[in-house]
Write an enzyme that holds these catalytic residues in place. Structure first.
Site, PDB file in Angstrom:
ATOM      1  N   ASP A   1     -15.290  -2.342  11.800  1.00  0.00           N
ATOM      2  CA  ASP A   1     -14.779  -1.366  10.538  1.00  0.00           C
ATOM      3  C   ASP A   1     -13.361  -2.180   9.782  1.00  0.00           C
ATOM      4  OD1 ASP A   1     -15.742   0.910  10.567  1.00  0.00           O
ATOM      5  OD2 ASP A   1     -14.545   1.342  12.822  1.00  0.00           O
TER       6      ASP A   1
ATOM      7  N   THR B   1     -17.032  26.679  11.811  1.00  0.00           N
ATOM      8  CA  THR B   1     -16.582  25.112  11.486  1.00  0.00           C
ATOM      9  C   THR B   1     -15.786  25.602  13.274  1.00  0.00           C
ATOM     10  OG1 THR B   1     -15.610  27.873  11.259  1.00  0.00           O
ATOM     11  CG2 THR B   1     -15.820  26.645   9.692  1.00  0.00           C
TER      12      THR B   1
ATOM     13  N   LYS C   1     -11.169  29.021   5.767  1.00  0.00           N
ATOM     14  CA  LYS C   1     -11.096  29.775   7.223  1.00  0.00           C
ATOM     15  C   LYS C   1     -11.034  28.649   7.887  1.00  0.00           C
ATOM     16  CE  LYS C   1     -15.238  31.306  10.813  1.00  0.00           C
ATOM     17  NZ  LYS C   1     -16.396  31.817  11.147  1.00  0.00           N
TER      18      LYS C   1
ATOM     19  N   CYS D   1     -26.234 -19.432  10.630  1.00  0.00           N
ATOM     20  CA  CYS D   1     -25.659 -20.100  12.057  1.00  0.00           C
ATOM     21  C   CYS D   1     -26.873 -20.361  12.639  1.00  0.00           C
ATOM     22  CB  CYS D   1     -24.527 -18.653  12.584  1.00  0.00           C
ATOM     23  SG  CYS D   1     -23.552 -19.831  13.718  1.00  0.00           S
TER      24      CYS D   1
ATOM     25  N   HIS E   1     -21.397 -17.955   9.195  1.00  0.00           N
ATOM     26  CA  HIS E   1     -21.741 -16.196   8.528  1.00  0.00           C
ATOM     27  C   HIS E   1     -21.600 -16.482   7.351  1.00  0.00           C
ATOM     28  CE1 HIS E   1     -23.062 -15.517  12.428  1.00  0.00           C
ATOM     29  NE2 HIS E   1     -22.834 -16.248  13.269  1.00  0.00           N
TER      30      HIS E   1
ATOM     31  N   GLU F   1     -22.466 -13.951   5.463  1.00  0.00           N
ATOM     32  CA  GLU F   1     -22.177 -12.603   4.884  1.00  0.00           C
ATOM     33  C   GLU F   1     -21.136 -12.000   5.649  1.00  0.00           C
ATOM     34  OE1 GLU F   1     -23.739 -13.952   7.440  1.00  0.00           O
ATOM     35  OE2 GLU F   1     -23.542 -13.083   9.788  1.00  0.00           O
TER      36      GLU F   1
HETATM   37  N1  GLN Z   1     -24.969 -19.641  19.272  1.00  0.00           N
HETATM   38  C1  GLN Z   1     -25.574 -20.608  19.163  1.00  0.00           C
HETATM   39  C2  GLN Z   1     -23.553 -21.369  18.594  1.00  0.00           C
HETATM   40  O1  GLN Z   1     -22.960 -21.093  19.805  1.00  0.00           O
HETATM   41  C3  GLN Z   1     -25.184 -19.840  17.551  1.00  0.00           C
HETATM   42  C4  GLN Z   1     -24.031 -19.088  17.755  1.00  0.00           C
HETATM   43  C5  GLN Z   1     -24.331 -17.676  15.975  1.00  0.00           C
HETATM   44  O2  GLN Z   1     -25.692 -17.648  15.999  1.00  0.00           O
HETATM   45  N2  GLN Z   1     -23.409 -16.706  16.339  1.00  0.00           N
HETATM   46  O3  GLN Z   1     -23.223 -22.135  18.381  1.00  0.00           O
END
Ligand code: GLN
Length: 552
Positions: free
Chosen positions: A74, A190, A225, A382, A521, A523
């Site tokens: 979240d 409800t 209601k 990664c 990462h 993303e």
């Molecule tokens: N398993 C791999 C590492 O620990 C890649 C980890 C991942 O993709 N977040 O380096």
């Protein structure tokens, strides 16, 4: 708004998965659109100290913040919807709260006292919430779980007391429930909402606003209601209607008058909301000119929650290119030499995401080889980058037994390995680790700088357009520098390095339309209004690949 910080507590009733995280994030976006400074906190009732050690199958993605905290997914919604940078102080689990209270008890902080849930645990919870209020107009606190769960009771008791501590006018309780449409009766029901609110009131919390998750707008009669049975005014009953695109939620809430009601109840005066950018974003999402298909070759493919930020980042990349991104989830353990090409046929780009453990890695490498040899745009994240390096070493550089010591600790050719010593430029310390290091403490976590300036003609440099970037990490293993020379000679480009140059952060292949692997990462930092440069350019390359195919 100068003055006292106000607190909004968001609870959920009836059942889980109603979208409490998105509702909280959307309330944050609405408040921000009024010029208020917002912060968000998630309280999770489970006992793990953080979700870092949890299987994504059970709890979805582990989101990572700049400061290297492994948090609930979240927090990803919060950072995507609101312009905030969250930290370890924005996600508390029961385990973390108890850990802190028990440590204090051992240090003698409560000397002479009997340590109890009330007041010690509840006080700890309240002080964690207050800690985030500095310089902020509104703190939105989401309580995980569903009303009625045993686990969440200390959190609910703490937020009940909170109103007395900071004053009635500074606290608002919002309860998200479910209003199902029963087809055979032809009616919205409800009763579950009534029961859930009754349960909440039995522990001393009267909600001020009720958000009703439903598939259609509630009529004034239904709202009346719910208002009557739940002891709120009719304009405090808000339809939280299902939407096609999650970025529509703030707009739907605004149409229902949620922001006005919140400001009225909290007695805040602001200007009109500025939601044009949200409306534009939703229009772009819903009516793109182009479309493109991306294959995600991973392990947790039956649960899109496991790749939440990744999916969002790909869609943001689509918005950045006026394209709809269709995702094909492929379980890598089903891929073999014979079926790989046919399973991946139709993909305009191939992405191998992060992951842990050896299951399915050979299938992922088949997909990478397919992308490399057939010049299909490829993005490795990664683990995806590590496998791209191993695949290149095996099939281009002729290191046949190339491997990662994660999959074979005794491998003779550890292209990817556990670096025993490295300089951590965030903490400015030398870090050491080996295979005996604790699982929760041996990862490179959070934001690290990366230099791109050695190769200004790289895809990375072209995407970011800058010399130095900062991206978030979550991994133990690293590129083994002993293999740099041979791989570079064979055409692998090391286009992103740590500031001291000792860690390889980005690899690319030049003789390819777009082939990039990154150790971090990206993303986690993509935002709907600011698509991440790597995702934007990956989608752009996939679109170009598709167009070239169509013209063949
Ligand atoms: N398993 C791999 C590492 O620990 C890649 C980890 C991942 O993709 N977040 O380096």
């Amino acid at each position: 708004m100068a003055g006292k910080t106000k607190f909004i507590f968001v609870t959920g009733g009836v059942l889980s998965s109603l979208g409490k995280g998105l509702a909280s994030a959307s309330i944050g976006a609405l408040m921000e659109s009024r010029g208020l400074k917002v912060s968000l906190v998630k309280l999770d009732p489970y006992i793990n100290v953080d979700p870092g050690t949890m299987n994504p199958f059970q709890h979805g993605e582990v989101y990572v913040t700049d400061d290297g905290t492994e948090t609930d997914l979240d927090l990803g919604h919060y950072e995507r919807f609101v312009d905030v940078r969250l930290t370890a102080d924005h996600n508390f689990t029961t385990g973390k709260i108890y850990h802190s209270v028990i440590s204090k008890e051992r240090q003698g902080v409560y000397l002479g006292g009997t340590v109890q849930v009330i007041p010690h645990i509840t006080d700890e919870i309240k002080s964690c919430i207050k800690m985030t209020a500095d310089g902020v107009d509104i703190v939105i606190v989401e309580i995980g779980g569903t009303i009625g769960d045993i686990e969440s009771l200390p959190f609910l008791e703490a937020i009940r007391q909170f109103r007395f501590d900071v004053g009635r006018e500074n606290v608002l309780y919002i309860h998200l429930t479910f209003v199902p449409y029963i087809v055979t009766a032809g009616e919205l029901k409800t009763k579950p909402t009534q029961h859930s609110v009754k349960e909440l009131r039995s522990i001393g919390i009267q909600p001020d606003i009720i958000l009703c998750r439903t598939d259609r707008f509630l009529s004034p009669e239904i709202k009346a209601k719910i208002a009557l049975f739940c002891n709120v005014s009719q304009d405090a009953v808000i339809t939280a209607k299902d939407v096609d695109c999650i970025y529509e939620v703030p707009l739907v809430f605004q149409q229902e008058g949620l922001d006005d009601k919140i400001l009225e109840l909290l007695n805040i005066w602001t200007g009109a909301p500025h939601l044009d950018s949200w409306a534009e974003l939703v229009a772009k999402f819903k009516n793109p000119t182009h479309s493109v298909r991306i294959a995600i070759v991973g392990k947790y493919t039956d649960l899109t929650e496991s790749y939440k930020s990744l999916n969002e980042a790909l869609h943001h990349g689509g918005v950045g290119n006026d394209a709809r991104v269709e995702l094909m989830f492929i379980d890598s353990s089903t891929l073999d030499e014979d079926n790989c090409a046919s399973i991946l046929a139709g993909a305009h780009g191939i992405l191998v995401p992060g992951g842990f453990g050896s299951r399915g890695v050979e299938g992922k490498m088949l997909a990478i080889r397919h992308a490399r040899e057939n010049k299909i745009p490829f993005f490795g994240i990664c683990l995806g980058m590590q496998l791209a390096v191993i695949e290149f070493a095996r099939n281009v550089a002729g290191i046949k037994n190339a491997n990662s010591s994660e999959f074979d600790p005794d491998t003779k050719s550890p292209l990817i390995f556990l670096m025993s010593e490295w300089f951590d430029d965030r903490t400015q310390t030398i870090q050491k680790r080996d295979c005996t290091s604790a699982k929760g403490a041996s990862m490179r976590l959070g934001a690290y700088a990366c230099r791109l300036d050695d190769c200004t003609d790289s895809y990375a440099y072209q995407a970011y357009g800058t010399d130095e970037i900062s991206e978030r990490h979550r991994h133990r293993f690293e590129f083994n520098n002993e293999y740099r020379k041979i791989l570079e000679e064979k055409g692998l480009r090391l286009t992103g390095l740590s500031p001291k140059g000792d860690l390889v952060e980005i690899v690319e292949i030049a003789d390819h339309p777009w082939f990039l692997g990154c150790q971090f990462h990206p993303e986690f930092k993509s935002r709907p209004m600011h698509p991440h440069p790597l995702f934007r350019d990956f989608i752009k390359a996939a679109l170009a690949y598709k167009n070239a195919q169509d013209n063949d």
